[in-house]
Design a protein around this motif. Structure first.
Motif, PDB file in Angstrom:
ATOM      1  N   VAL A   1      31.186  58.151  49.100  1.00 21.84           N
ATOM      2  CA  VAL A   1      29.899  58.197  49.042  1.00 21.84           C
ATOM      3  C   VAL A   1      29.336  58.358  47.810  1.00 21.84           C
ATOM      4  O   VAL A   1      28.751  57.752  46.922  1.00 21.84           O
ATOM      5  N   GLU A   2      30.286  59.399  47.523  1.00 18.64           N
ATOM      6  CA  GLU A   2      29.853  60.628  46.416  1.00 18.64           C
ATOM      7  C   GLU A   2      29.826  59.606  45.022  1.00 18.64           C
ATOM      8  O   GLU A   2      29.255  59.520  44.301  1.00 18.64           O
ATOM      9  N   THR A   3      30.721  59.241  44.980  1.00 18.88           N
ATOM     10  CA  THR A   3      32.295  58.186  43.743  1.00 18.88           C
ATOM     11  C   THR A   3      31.577  57.423  43.792  1.00 18.88           C
ATOM     12  O   THR A   3      30.991  57.046  42.477  1.00 18.88           O
ATOM     13  N   ILE A   4      31.008  56.781  44.837  1.00 21.94           N
ATOM     14  CA  ILE A   4      30.502  55.023  44.458  1.00 21.94           C
ATOM     15  C   ILE A   4      28.998  55.389  43.550  1.00 21.94           C
ATOM     16  O   ILE A   4      28.649  54.761  42.895  1.00 21.94           O
ATOM     17  N   SER A   5      27.961  56.711  44.130  1.00 19.36           N
ATOM     18  CA  SER A   5      26.673  56.649  44.616  1.00 19.36           C
ATOM     19  C   SER A   5      26.803  57.174  42.606  1.00 19.36           C
ATOM     20  O   SER A   5      25.898  57.292  41.525  1.00 19.36           O
ATOM     21  N   LYS A   6      28.164  58.189  42.457  1.00 19.40           N
ATOM     22  CA  LYS A   6      27.978  59.003  40.768  1.00 19.40           C
ATOM     23  C   LYS A   6      28.730  57.984  39.454  1.00 19.40           C
ATOM     24  O   LYS A   6      27.693  58.184  38.424  1.00 19.40           O
TER      25      LYS A   6
ATOM     26  N   ALA B   1      35.904  53.776  40.944  1.00 17.01           N
ATOM     27  CA  ALA B   1      36.276  55.798  40.248  1.00 17.01           C
ATOM     28  C   ALA B   1      37.023  55.202  42.081  1.00 17.01           C
ATOM     29  O   ALA B   1      37.104  56.946  42.275  1.00 17.01           O
ATOM     30  N   LEU B   2      36.496  54.887  42.795  1.00 16.05           N
ATOM     31  CA  LEU B   2      37.805  55.492  44.306  1.00 16.05           C
ATOM     32  C   LEU B   2      39.224  55.147  44.342  1.00 16.05           C
ATOM     33  O   LEU B   2      39.334  54.404  43.436  1.00 16.05           O
TER      34      LEU B   2
ATOM     35  N   ARG C   1      37.156  48.307  46.431  1.00 11.83           N
ATOM     36  CA  ARG C   1      38.414  48.797  45.391  1.00 11.83           C
ATOM     37  C   ARG C   1      39.518  48.601  45.210  1.00 11.83           C
ATOM     38  O   ARG C   1      40.320  48.093  44.116  1.00 11.83           O
ATOM     39  N   VAL C   2      39.374  47.517  46.249  1.00 12.35           N
ATOM     40  CA  VAL C   2      40.887  46.978  46.803  1.00 12.35           C
ATOM     41  C   VAL C   2      41.307  45.430  47.038  1.00 12.35           C
ATOM     42  O   VAL C   2      42.432  45.218  46.654  1.00 12.35           O
ATOM     43  N   GLN C   3      40.077  45.109  46.948  1.00 14.36           N
ATOM     44  CA  GLN C   3      39.877  43.395  46.939  1.00 14.36           C
ATOM     45  C   GLN C   3      39.005  43.162  45.560  1.00 14.36           C
ATOM     46  O   GLN C   3      38.190  43.367  45.020  1.00 14.36           O
ATOM     47  N   PHE C   4      39.628  42.413  44.366  1.00 15.60           N
ATOM     48  CA  PHE C   4      40.046  42.173  43.340  1.00 15.60           C
ATOM     49  C   PHE C   4      38.640  41.311  43.071  1.00 15.60           C
ATOM     50  O   PHE C   4      37.860  41.292  42.012  1.00 15.60           O
ATOM     51  N   ASP C   5      38.602  40.124  44.034  1.00 14.65           N
ATOM     52  CA  ASP C   5      38.232  38.637  43.536  1.00 14.65           C
ATOM     53  C   ASP C   5      37.527  38.877  45.395  1.00 14.65           C
ATOM     54  O   ASP C   5      38.208  38.529  46.190  1.00 14.65           O
ATOM     55  N   PRO C   6      36.521  39.372  45.364  1.00 12.34           N
ATOM     56  CA  PRO C   6      35.606  39.667  46.876  1.00 12.34           C
ATOM     57  C   PRO C   6      35.680  37.807  47.373  1.00 12.34           C
ATOM     58  O   PRO C   6      35.078  36.438  46.546  1.00 12.34           O
TER      59      PRO C   6
END
Lengths: 301, 376
Positions: free
Chosen positions: A102-107, A112-113, B180-185
């Motif tokens: 949640v911190e990575t998503i926020s920043k 970036a995950l 992150r792992v699903q490129f085409d939602p």
């Protein structure tokens, strides 16, 4: 319920805490300066790289407990896979993954995950990785129930054995030490835990017999019930002195930091260690408002 | 042995109680909507099946999983005629994500939380006086796993009555890791369709009251005939046909029924390529043609994680009660493995129904299958 009615025995025990690698070590305070448990030293590096710390420790404990129970020999299970289940108790196993995400998503954003963290976002990662690595195809349960969680895990495993859903169940209680867990418990956090194999019928490998496992509204009521059902116990495993009788021998198991979801399973392991030292009288475990009685195996020298 | 289900309760994006949810499923009403509280600029995917309950649009709140859980249990207890005080009754909750959304808000925004706020013990004691409460975090089959344990408590006579529930809200970490792992939602969830593109998460809670016996003269919602649980021990995300088939056959064996006795299956049906292919193949292998009517709810509710299994079970009970099967919304061209299967599509199917099977599979290969029958 008399102790014999459950018919469930502890047939394998493993401990993984700094400076404590077996059940008897739990009977003494933690060794100062002991380093963290290194799962790779026991089970090798393969398959550990992207696992979170709690899962690594869980896999370590599973290997040691299944081996101690004689269910795992030379990397192969000695019993039917579909009759062997897993119950894991961990309250905080994956909280660091969740908070980092949640911190990575926020920043930044989801780009970036790390995709390698994806499985670790699920709270049942320890139990499912244990099943996958060792081939446990029976019931697979994750208990996240706070302070009582470890004894609750023992209770549910015993229940599933008694209704015939499995013949053996690996019960693991494990927590990781990290910045997030320390902040959540507001103090030092344990890094590790214990695992026991519960089996029914008991067989010849019993390290301890499982008596009543129960829960009431208050710890004092639970303690009262335990003593009423199985009088004459010689050891109390309880983090708090209340409601343990003042003259009783008590082991708080508190020198490794907060055990949280691992507590109840570590208590069961400690009881097995106490019986291994030749003690015969029952041991009571109290965690929150949950409680259990463990009894010395029959025929121990 | 069968046990009566005395009451049901549910909340989801498409309805505030079990009847409203069932009616929405029959009418094809979807809960899919643009993100209600997550910052859309951080994600590729822009839609979820959220429950629209936040006080201020766009501002998230802690404790929503607990709120939905309490509401579902309140409904189920009332439906069962239980008193408001559940002190002597075990409450078993299956959830994928517990209060991890509150954990996220604690870490990021500083809302208050301690370790005991991650599970539901305090809330269940506060709202219902319940003391024997349990939170199981077993991914997407968690609520049917909880149901299996409730069965065991009744079977051994350790409880007379048990409340079983499931609840989940969407966490940013789970949504984000999937993103992150699903490129085409996927634009929508289309279980068992040739052109399905994946699943979308949803929110919901479900609860039932299960008992050893029904009070004389009291109508029941149906009867539980069996619950089987196992684990594939195969792969984190890819289901294993052998494990799934074992769970289905175990559930039927425990219920002492044959595949031909089953009139309806509420499928897990997530809309992912792999789940639906595996589940269709297993279903085709277990049932001789033409087989039972098959449906699933996730095209309209989304994948409600740990609550999904029990929500499907409540839908199955309503179907048995009304003789009506809601269709799989969005299903146009069934996948090849389902060519011989009786997937209900287009509109609801009216048919007499006596026995239904409910499938629920979770991350890590944790499978649970229940068999329920009508009240009669």
């Amino acid at each position: 319920m008399t102790p014999a009615v459950t018919g469930v025995a502890v047939t394998g025990v493993a401990v993984a805490l700094p400076g404590a690698a077996d059940a008897r070590a739990l009977l003494h305070p933690a060794r100062p300066g002991a380093g963290p448990v290194d799962p790779a030293a026991l089970i090798g590096r393969k398959g550990l790289r992207f696992k979170d710390r709690a899962t690594q420790l869980g896999l370590h404990l599973a290997y040691a407990a299944l081996s101690d129970a004689g269910l795992l020999q030379n990397g192969e299970l000695t019993v039917r896979k579909d009759r062997l289940g897993a119950v894991v108790s961990s309250n905080l196993g994956n909280v660091d993954t969740v908070c980092r995400a949640v911190e990575t998503i926020s920043k930044e954003s989801t780009s970036a995950l790390s995709p390698m963290d994806t499985p670790n976002a699920s709270s049942n990662i320890i139990a499912s990785e244990t099943a996958i690595r060792y081939g446990l195809r029976g019931p697979n349960l994750t208990v996240c129930n706070g302070r009582a969680s470890g004894l609750d895990a023992i209770r549910w495993a015993a229940l599933m054995l008694r209704t015939g859903r499995a013949d053996h169940i690996l019960v693991t209680g494990v927590e990781p030490d990290n910045e997030v867990t320390r902040r959540l418990v507001d103090g030092p956090m344990a890094d590790g835990g214990a695992a026991v194999v519960l089996s029914r019928p008991a067989g010849t490998r019993a390290r301890a017999l499982l008596g009543p496992v129960l829960r009431t509204a208050q710890p004092a009521d639970t303690a009262h019930q335990l003593v009423r059902q199985v009088p004459g116990g010689g050891l109390w495993l309880s983090a708090e002195d209340h409601p343990v009788p003042r003259s009783a021998l008590r082991n708080a198991l508190n020198s490794w930091g907060e055990l949280s979801g691992a507590l109840g399973v570590v208590q069961c392991a400690a009881a097995a260690g106490w019986f291994a030292e030749g003690n015969k009288s029952p041991a009571y475990a109290l965690a929150g408002a949950a409680g259990a009685v463990l009894l010395a195996p029959e025929g121990t020298p | 042995m069968t046990y009566p289900i005395l009451g049901t309760g549910a909340v989801a994006s498409i309805g505030a109680d079990a009847d409203a949810i069932f009616d929405s499923l029959c009418a094809g009403r979807s809960g899919l909507a643009p993100l209600r509280a997550f910052d859309p600029s951080r994600f590729n995917a822009q839609q979820l099946f959220e429950i629209d309950d936040r006080q201020t649009e766009g501002i998230d709140e802690p404790g929503r999983a607990t709120r939905f859980l309490v509401e579902a249990i309140r409904q189920a207890a009332e439906d069962a005629g239980l008193p408001e005080d559940l002190a002597g009754i075990p409450v078993l909750v299956g959830t994928g994500l517990r209060e991890l959304r509150t954990l996220e808000l604690w870490w990021r925004d500083g809302v208050p939380l301690d370790a005991d706020g991650l599970h539901f013990e305090d809330a269940l004691r506060r709202h219902f006086g319940a003391v024997d409460t349990h939170t199981f975090a077993g991914a997407c089959s968690a609520s049917l796993y909880a149901l299996a344990l409730a069965w065991d408590l009744l079977e051994l006579g350790e409880a007379e009555t048990v409340v079983v529930a499931g609840c989940d809200v969407v966490t940013e970490s789970m949504f984000g890791q999937a993103d992150r792992v699903q490129f085409d939602p996927p634009p929508s969830v289309r279980p068992f369709d040739e052109n399905r593109q994946g699943t979308i998460l949803g929110e919901g809670a479900a609860a039932i009251v299960l008992s050893r016996s029904a009070p004389a003269g009291r109508p029941v919602r149906g009867r539980l005939h069996s619950v089987a649980v196992n684990c594939d021990a195969h792969h984190q995300t890819a289901p294993d046909a052998a494990g799934v088939e074992d769970a289905v056959r175990q559930a039927q064996a425990q219920a002492e029924v044959t595949p031909a006795d089953i009139d309806l299956v509420v499928l897990h049906g997530t809309g992912t390529p792999l789940n639906d292919r595996t589940e269709a193949a297993v279903t085709a292998r277990v049932f001789d043609s033409p087989g039972p009517a098959l449906t699933g709810i996730k095209s309209l509710t989304g994948h409600t994680s740990g609550s999904a299994g029990l929500l499907s079970l409540i839908v199955a009970l309503r179907s048995l009660e009304r003789g009506l099967v809601p269709p799989i919304a969005g299903l146009a061209d069934p996948l090849p493995e389902a060519a011989e299967l009786r997937l209900v599509a287009g509109g609801p199917l009216a048919a007499p129904l006596r026995l239904a099977q409910v499938n629920s599979f979770g991350f890590g290969g944790v499978n649970a299958v229940a068999i329920v029958g009508g009240a009669a």
